[in-house]
Design a protein around this motif. Structure first.
Motif, short mmCIF file in Angstrom:
data_model
loop_
_atom_site.label_atom_id
_atom_site.label_comp_id
_atom_site.label_asym_id
_atom_site.label_seq_id
_atom_site.Cartn_x
_atom_site.Cartn_y
_atom_site.Cartn_z
N SER A 11 0.86 -1.18 0.00
CA SER A 11 0.00 0.00 0.00
C SER A 11 0.89 1.22 0.00
O SER A 11 2.02 1.17 0.45
CB SER A 11 -0.88 0.02 1.25
OG SER A 11 -1.79 -1.05 1.22
N GLN B 40 -12.19 10.38 -1.77
CA GLN B 40 -12.36 10.06 -0.35
C GLN B 40 -13.33 11.04 0.31
O GLN B 40 -14.24 10.64 1.04
CB GLN B 40 -11.02 10.10 0.37
CG GLN B 40 -11.17 9.79 1.85
CD GLN B 40 -9.92 10.09 2.65
OE1 GLN B 40 -9.12 10.93 2.26
NE2 GLN B 40 -9.77 9.42 3.77
N ALA C 69 -9.31 3.97 -10.60
CA ALA C 69 -8.81 3.43 -9.33
C ALA C 69 -9.52 4.08 -8.14
O ALA C 69 -9.94 3.40 -7.20
CB ALA C 69 -7.30 3.61 -9.23
N ALA C 70 -9.66 5.42 -8.19
CA ALA C 70 -10.35 6.13 -7.10
C ALA C 70 -11.83 5.73 -7.04
O ALA C 70 -12.39 5.54 -5.96
CB ALA C 70 -10.22 7.64 -7.30
N VAL D 93 -3.80 3.73 -0.07
CA VAL D 93 -4.35 3.14 -1.28
C VAL D 93 -3.69 1.79 -1.54
O VAL D 93 -2.49 1.72 -1.74
CB VAL D 93 -4.10 4.05 -2.50
CG1 VAL D 93 -4.67 3.43 -3.75
CG2 VAL D 93 -4.71 5.42 -2.25
N PRO D 94 -4.46 0.71 -1.50
CA PRO D 94 -3.89 -0.58 -1.87
C PRO D 94 -3.60 -0.56 -3.38
O PRO D 94 -4.52 -0.43 -4.18
CB PRO D 94 -4.97 -1.60 -1.54
CG PRO D 94 -6.11 -0.83 -0.97
CD PRO D 94 -5.84 0.63 -1.13
N ASP E 184 -13.11 2.84 -7.99
CA ASP E 184 -13.18 1.48 -7.44
C ASP E 184 -12.94 1.47 -5.93
O ASP E 184 -13.60 0.75 -5.20
CB ASP E 184 -12.15 0.57 -8.12
CG ASP E 184 -12.47 0.29 -9.57
OD1 ASP E 184 -13.60 0.59 -10.03
OD2 ASP E 184 -11.57 -0.22 -10.28
N LEU E 185 -11.99 2.28 -5.48
CA LEU E 185 -11.63 2.29 -4.06
C LEU E 185 -12.70 2.93 -3.18
O LEU E 185 -13.00 2.43 -2.10
CB LEU E 185 -10.29 3.02 -3.87
CG LEU E 185 -9.68 2.98 -2.48
CD1 LEU E 185 -9.36 1.55 -2.06
CD2 LEU E 185 -8.41 3.83 -2.45
N TYR E 186 -13.31 4.03 -3.66
CA TYR E 186 -14.24 4.79 -2.82
C TYR E 186 -15.70 4.69 -3.23
O TYR E 186 -16.57 5.27 -2.58
CB TYR E 186 -13.82 6.26 -2.78
CG TYR E 186 -12.52 6.44 -2.02
CD1 TYR E 186 -12.47 6.30 -0.64
CD2 TYR E 186 -11.34 6.71 -2.69
CE1 TYR E 186 -11.29 6.44 0.05
CE2 TYR E 186 -10.14 6.85 -2.01
CZ TYR E 186 -10.13 6.72 -0.64
OH TYR E 186 -8.94 6.86 0.05
N MET F 45 -7.51 11.03 -5.57
CA MET F 45 -7.80 10.14 -4.44
C MET F 45 -8.41 10.91 -3.27
O MET F 45 -9.37 10.45 -2.64
CB MET F 45 -6.52 9.42 -3.99
CG MET F 45 -6.06 8.36 -4.94
SD MET F 45 -7.28 7.01 -5.04
CE MET F 45 -6.48 5.96 -6.23
N ILE G 38 -5.36 -2.58 -6.15
CA ILE G 38 -6.62 -2.18 -6.77
C ILE G 38 -6.23 -1.46 -8.05
O ILE G 38 -6.00 -0.26 -8.07
CB ILE G 38 -7.45 -1.26 -5.86
CG1 ILE G 38 -7.91 -2.02 -4.64
CG2 ILE G 38 -8.65 -0.69 -6.62
CD1 ILE G 38 -8.75 -1.23 -3.69
N GLN G 39 -6.12 -2.20 -9.10
CA GLN G 39 -5.72 -1.64 -10.37
C GLN G 39 -6.80 -1.93 -11.39
O GLN G 39 -7.18 -3.07 -11.58
CB GLN G 39 -4.40 -2.24 -10.82
CG GLN G 39 -3.29 -1.96 -9.84
CD GLN G 39 -1.97 -1.75 -10.51
OE1 GLN G 39 -1.86 -1.80 -11.72
NE2 GLN G 39 -0.97 -1.49 -9.72
#
Length: 181
Positions: free
Chosen positions: A14, A130, A68-69, A23-24, A71-73, A126, A27-28
């Motif tokens: 991370s 968030q 990526a952002a 951010v891991p 997918d993550l959030y 990012m 997660i691509q």
């Protein structure tokens, strides 16, 4: 705090962005997917619209970080692209008269990031995702989250609204063929 620009990224670790975001890297986004191709198409259109802005990223790099952002959030990628277009005209070096900084117009003092961190477009994306995601949890609705991002959560809770900003977001998203969830 590390910023992406100064790091070599190991996909099994991370990385820390700003003072709060971890951010891991695993997660691509699948750059060969139809979803990614659609986002890249939207990026292409926006970069052509704002061709006068010198971009430190390629279409694929911007699409990658937006996805990526997202997918993550859990924030719609089209919303993130709309915000980038409205907040900075895709200028990652933008700083508003009120201090909103970077590609996504994040307020450094309010959200705990340095101006330097937010001038890196990856950190800005990012951080914005968030903040919008956190406001969504606070408000319960995406429209509230987006408007609170623009005018501030306290102002929003006090009854202030910015219908012009929301109209711009709605228009941008409609051009991409989606609506705010």
């Amino acid at each position: 705090c590390a910023v992406y620009a100064s790091m070599s990224i190991d996909p099994y670790k991370s990385v820390v962005v700003g003072s709060r975001v971890e951010v891991p890297v695993r997660i691509q986004p699948n750059v060969n997917s139809a979803k990614f191709a659609k986002i890249k198409g939207h990026v292409h259109t926006l970069m052509a619209e704002f061709k006068y802005t010198k971009h430190p990223f390629t279409e694929e790099e911007l699409a990658f970080w937006i996805q990526a952002a997202s997918d993550l959030y859990g924030v719609q990628p089209e919303l993130l692209l709309s915000k980038a277009a409205i907040e900075s005209s895709l200028n990652p070096r933008a700083v508003s008269s009120k201090g909103a900084t970077g590609l996504m117009g994040v307020m450094p003092k309010i959200h705990g990031y340095s101006k330097r961190e937010l001038l890196d477009y990856r950190n800005s994306i990012m951080a914005s995702a968030q903040v919008v995601s956190e406001y969504r949890q606070t408000c319960g609705r995406w429209r509230c989250a987006v408007e609170a991002y623009n005018i501030g959560i306290t102002a929003y809770k006090s009854g202030n609204r910015n219908p012009r900003y929301m109209a711009k977001i709605d228009t941008r998203m409609r051009k991409m063929g989606v609506r705010l969830r």
